[in-house]
Every structure is written in structure tokens, then in C-alpha cells.
Design an enzyme around this catalytic site. Structure first.
Site, PDB file in Angstrom:
ATOM      1  N   ASP A 254      -3.842   0.491   1.943  1.00 60.41           N
ATOM      2  CA  ASP A 254      -3.360  -0.409   0.897  1.00 60.41           C
ATOM      3  C   ASP A 254      -4.012  -1.780   0.968  1.00 60.41           C
ATOM      4  O   ASP A 254      -4.485  -2.308  -0.039  1.00 60.41           O
ATOM      5  CB  ASP A 254      -1.840  -0.584   0.997  1.00 60.41           C
ATOM      6  CG  ASP A 254      -1.086   0.651   0.548  1.00 60.41           C
ATOM      7  OD1 ASP A 254      -1.697   1.504  -0.115  1.00 60.41           O
ATOM      8  OD2 ASP A 254       0.105   0.759   0.864  1.00 60.41           O
ATOM      9  N   ASP A 267       0.730  -1.707   4.936  1.00 53.94           N
ATOM     10  CA  ASP A 267       1.124  -0.556   4.119  1.00 53.94           C
ATOM     11  C   ASP A 267       2.379  -0.935   3.342  1.00 53.94           C
ATOM     12  O   ASP A 267       3.407  -1.254   3.935  1.00 53.94           O
ATOM     13  CB  ASP A 267       1.388   0.649   5.019  1.00 53.94           C
ATOM     14  CG  ASP A 267       1.132   1.962   4.310  1.00 53.94           C
ATOM     15  OD1 ASP A 267       0.431   1.951   3.292  1.00 53.94           O
ATOM     16  OD2 ASP A 267       1.639   3.004   4.773  1.00 53.94           O
ATOM     17  N   LYS A 269       5.491  -0.059   1.036  1.00 46.88           N
ATOM     18  CA  LYS A 269       6.364   1.064   0.726  1.00 46.88           C
ATOM     19  C   LYS A 269       7.497   0.615  -0.178  1.00 46.88           C
ATOM     20  O   LYS A 269       7.866  -0.558  -0.190  1.00 46.88           O
ATOM     21  CB  LYS A 269       6.953   1.665   2.012  1.00 46.88           C
ATOM     22  CG  LYS A 269       5.924   2.172   2.999  1.00 46.88           C
ATOM     23  CD  LYS A 269       5.122   3.315   2.433  1.00 46.88           C
ATOM     24  CE  LYS A 269       4.084   3.817   3.431  1.00 46.88           C
ATOM     25  NZ  LYS A 269       3.219   4.859   2.850  1.00 46.88           N
TER      26      LYS A 269
END
Length: 357
Positions: A254, A267, A269
Site C-alpha cells: 500500500d 498497510d 485496513k
């Protein structure tokens, strides 16, 4: 004798200073035939927030509920383990050592910025080929119980989206990194994609405010990560592919940026359920270290990263939970990733042996 003792205690409690008994907070000491302070019996279920739990009750009682990823307490326990700060080690599992060890960090690279680092964040496209992805490795090495819940979720998604819709969902924005998110099927696909697009727009210095879609920036997920974004700077890569040529796997990370002054693989989420502990993020730490190890040895990158960050954003705008992983913790998860990678390789080897010529 016991009854008289109870009565005496109750009288002393009532007559003592600084102690009061209110109807709303009454504590009843009772035996089979006596209740201290004979108050009207209160039904505890009347105090339950019915609206808050209606969706949960419907999901539990009905097999025809909305399509979502594993959402019950039982499913979360199977997928994520007990919610605790210190997860008890499983016998045998943590004692295993990877047979083919490879370092996560590259001794020939520095994690400090230098003149050769790109001024614009790297965005290397992912090349689809026969090399397994990080996501595929983790999916193929799940336990049988995890596979069961994931398959049940998949069937619900197909019912909601149809076969073609699910294929589109499964091929977009490296969805496997998000298959454990608990949103409605279409909302996961659209909101998750928009969330990443908004973050990319915010973090990319190439784009101006006019080029951004203002609607993307008004979502609850973006509101949820505002306090995290204040500590993010020095973006080096966005939605960029990595490849580990020695260990033979690929991935799409990412973001690589500094968080509170430390360069991290980040990352992003999304979740509707709070995930205050890193254990609640299931295999996400393994994804982060897999990307990190690949990037540190990928010739497309001139720098290396020694820290990771998992940010769990919430749809209602609640403050996101950041899970920071220092070099030591990343090394621990790296060993677990190598074990999963070896398990995947062994499975594929056995499958090839069993295939008829």
C-alpha cells in the site's frame, strides 16, 4: 443463622455513611428464599441497546443474512485467536525453524534517506505471472477451520454479487489483503477501493487539491485515519509492486513512508469491528513483513525498510488503531512467513508429483 447474618449485614450497609442504595444501581444479595431490600425485579434485557445489536442477532439467527466476512465470536476466535495483548504460544508451532533461512534486511542498504532516493513516490505496476503472490501463499496455507469460514464467506459473496461480480471484486485492488473485512459485499468493494484511492490522493505530492475528488475525502474511513496521517511524511512508494527473486514471490504494498520519523511499510485496513490488538489483524503482520523482505531485496528500490505499520480504519469515523512493528517484531513475523512459504512450496511440489503425466 446465615439468614440473620445476612440481615445484619444489610442493615449495617444501609446505616453506614457514604453508602446509598438507589433503584438503578441496586446490588441484591439473595438466597433461595430471601432478597435484601425487596425491590421490583428488573429485567436486564430491557437495558440492552436493541438497535445496536439487532444486526448481530439477525446474522446469528439467520443463515440468509447479509454477505460479510466471518463476523461471529466463534469465527473471529478461529481466525484471529483470543483477543489479548499477549497471545499464548502454541506448542510446537513457535519451535519450528525455517529450513531455508533468508534475512529480511539487506546489509548492503541503508534505511536512511540519500540523494539517490526518488523525489516522487514509486508506483511500480504489478506484473501478473506464474510467481505466487503473498496473498496466495497465505490463503493456501490456512488451517482447515480458517478455510471453512473463508469458503462460507465466499459463497455469501457470490450470492450477493454473482459469479462475475465476485471475480471482479477478487481481482481488484489486491482484494485478498482485505478479505477479512466485515462490511457488506458491495460496500467492501466500493468503499475499500475508494478508501485506498483517497489515501493515494492525499499522500501523493503530484496531485493538487483540485484534482482530488472531494467526496472521497469525506468518508468515515478517512476521518478515522486523520490522526495517523498527521504523523505520516516522506512518502517513498504508493500502491507499488515488489518481488523477491530469491524466495520467488510477489506482492503489492500500500505505502512506504515515515511514521513518527521511522520508515515503514504501511498497510491500510478497514473494519467495522474494533481491532485494538495486533493479534486481531490475523495474517496482516505476515503480509507486511513479506512485502518488506521483498522490497529490501528488490532492485527497483534503492532503500530498505525495517519497520511496519498496520492501520485499521473504521467506517463510523472512530479513531483508527495503529499497530507499529519495530525491527525485532518484524524479524519474529518474518520467521513465521518463511514457514508459511515453505509449507506452500511443499504443497505445490506434492501436487505436481501427484499429477498424471
Amino acid at each position: 443463622m446465615k439468614m440473620k447474618l445476612f440481615q445484619t449485614i444489610c442493615r449495617q450497609l444501609r446505616s453506614s455513611k457514604g453508602f446509598s442504595v438507589e433503584s438503578a444501581a441496586l446490588v441484591a444479595f439473595s438466597t433461595s428464599s430471601y432478597s435484601c431490600g425487596r425491590k421490583k425485579k428488573v429485567n436486564p434485557y430491557e437495558e440492552v441497546d436493541q438497535e445496536k445489536y439487532s444486526n448481530l442477532v439477525q446474522s446469528v439467527l439467520s443463515s440468509r443474512g447479509v454477505a460479510h466476512t466471518p463476523g461471529s465470536v466463534e469465527e473471529d476466535t478461529l481466525l484471529c485467536g483470543p483477543v489479548s495483548k499477549h497471545k499464548p504460544p502454541k506448542q510446537g508451532e513457535d519451535r519450528r525453524v525455517p529450513q531455508n533461512w533468508f534475512p529480511i534486511f539487506n546489509p548492503e542498504r541503508s534505511d536512511k534517506p540519500n540523494a539517490s532516493d526518488p523525489s516522487v513516490p514509486l508506483k511500480i505496476p504489478l506484473q501478473r505471472n506464474v510467481i505466487p503472490s503473498v496473498t496466495r501463499v497465505l490463503q493456501q496455507t490456512m488451517t482447515k477451520q480458517q478455510v471453512f469460514w473463508l469458503e462460507r464467506w465466499k459463497q455469501r459473496m457470490i450470492l450477493e454479487l454473482g459469479e462475475d461480480g465476485f471475480k471482479e471484486y477478487n481481482s481488484s485492488f489486491h482484494v485478498c489483503d482485505h478479505v477479512y473485512v466485515k462490511n457488506l459485499a458491495r460496500d467492501i468493494f466500493l468503499q475499500g477501493k475508494r478508501f485506498h484511492e483517497a489515501l493515494e490522493s492525499i499522500l501523493s505530492p503530484q496531485e493538487t487539491l483540485k484534482e482530488r475528488d472531494e467526496n472521497l475525502l469525506k468518508s468515515g474511513y478517512i476521518e478515522s485515519v486523520q490522526h495517523i496521517l498527521k504523523d505520516v511524511s516522506g512518502v517513498r512508494a504508493l500502491e507499488s509492486a515488489v518481488q523477491h527473486e530469491t524466495l520467488n514471490y510477489i506482492g503489492l504494498l500500500d505505502c512506504v513512508a515515515e511514521y513518527q520519523g521511522k520508515l515503514c511499510v504501511i498497510d491500510w485496513k478497514t473494519s467495522e469491528k474494533p481491532k485494538p490488538f495486533i493479534q486481531s489483524t490475523f495474517d496482516n503482520p505476515l503480509q507486511v513483513v513479506a512485502y518488506m523482505g521483498a522490497m529490501n531485496h528488490d532492485t527497483n528500490y534503492s532503500f530498505q525498510v525495517q519497520c511496519g505499520l498496520i492501520v485499521v480504519a473504521y467506517k463510523d469515523g472512530s479513531p483508527a488503531h495503529p499497530h507499529f512493528m519495530d525491527a525485532e517484531l518484524c524479524s519474529q513475523y518474518w520467521a513465521k512467513w518463511l514457514l508459511r512459504l515453505e509449507e506452500y512450496t511443499e504443497k505445490k511440489k506434492n501436487q505436481n508429483i501427484q499429477k498424471p503425466e
